[in-house]
Design a protein around this motif. Sequence first.
Motif, mmCIF file in Angstrom:
data_model
loop_
_atom_site.group_PDB
_atom_site.id
_atom_site.type_symbol
_atom_site.label_atom_id
_atom_site.label_comp_id
_atom_site.label_asym_id
_atom_site.label_seq_id
_atom_site.Cartn_x
_atom_site.Cartn_y
_atom_site.Cartn_z
ATOM 1 N N ARG A 1 -10.488 -1.751 9.238
ATOM 2 C CA ARG A 1 -10.976 -2.107 7.618
ATOM 3 C C ARG A 1 -12.538 -2.083 7.732
ATOM 4 O O ARG A 1 -13.163 -1.796 8.606
ATOM 5 N N GLU B 1 -7.152 -3.268 3.100
ATOM 6 C CA GLU B 1 -6.476 -1.865 3.364
ATOM 7 C C GLU B 1 -7.051 -1.253 4.727
ATOM 8 O O GLU B 1 -8.187 -1.601 5.044
ATOM 9 N N GLN B 2 -6.343 -0.490 5.400
ATOM 10 C CA GLN B 2 -6.823 0.091 6.618
ATOM 11 C C GLN B 2 -7.282 1.469 6.415
ATOM 12 O O GLN B 2 -6.536 2.169 5.596
ATOM 13 N N TYR B 3 -8.362 1.966 7.245
ATOM 14 C CA TYR B 3 -8.510 3.518 7.122
ATOM 15 C C TYR B 3 -8.366 4.170 8.364
ATOM 16 O O TYR B 3 -8.396 3.500 9.581
ATOM 17 N N PHE C 1 0.772 -1.149 -0.132
ATOM 18 C CA PHE C 1 0.074 -0.154 -0.126
ATOM 19 C C PHE C 1 0.728 1.164 0.012
ATOM 20 O O PHE C 1 2.029 1.133 0.580
ATOM 21 N N TYR D 1 0.252 5.359 1.390
ATOM 22 C CA TYR D 1 -0.550 6.347 1.871
ATOM 23 C C TYR D 1 -0.085 7.588 1.743
ATOM 24 O O TYR D 1 1.211 7.669 1.796
#
Lengths: 115, 115
Positions: free
Chosen positions: B96, B103-105, A34, A36
Amino acid sequence: AQSVTQPDARVTVSEGASLQLRCKYSYSGTPYLFWYVQYQRQGLQLLLKYYSGDPVVQGVNGFEAEFSKSDSSFHLRKASVHWSDSAVYFCAASPPNTGYQNFYFGKGTSLTVIP
Amino acid sequence: SVLLYQKPNRDICQSGTSLKIQCVADSQVVSMFWYQQFQEQSLMLMATANEGSEATYESGFTKDKFPISRPNLTFSTLTVNNARPGDSSIYFCSSRDGTGGIEQYFGPGTRLTVL
């Protein structure tokens, strides 16, 4: 040691120039990957992700990244940067030995775009 | 995606005191994660919190120092006990969404200063 490495702590480019931010990983097996972005004093926003398949993935705001298994890399690119792209960019990996549950971040690359 | 809110967005406290940071998701999520970020450094995963069970802590973080509660699927609280100046950093929660993606928020972060 297992890790995510971003070798460039700071990068400065002129507006309109192309950009590459480097990321290398070291894990047993291929992690999910990923990128970010963190704008000043804000949380992290997901730019793009790679799970499998086409090694070039497209993200938001014209960013793309290319996965290379042979090089253990996931470099971020943009064809033409804008001053608003100035921010800190983090590469992250979710390795298979955690069941792809945990995230590990690189130290970040601070990008400054000169108008 | 999932939206995460944190409260407070910043806090200043005296050494030896305890403080709580709240994280609220706009939808139900299975796991919530807590990260620590020192100035101009990367994010370090502190712990993973699932509803109804004790949080799982990463090396270097303990439940005595950083107890975490997860009473339901939209809420988590991180407590910093016996705060020290070395705890001054930004604390982020993440999760997630419910689509099965890895993916993480991230929440906007809580900036803590310990005097």
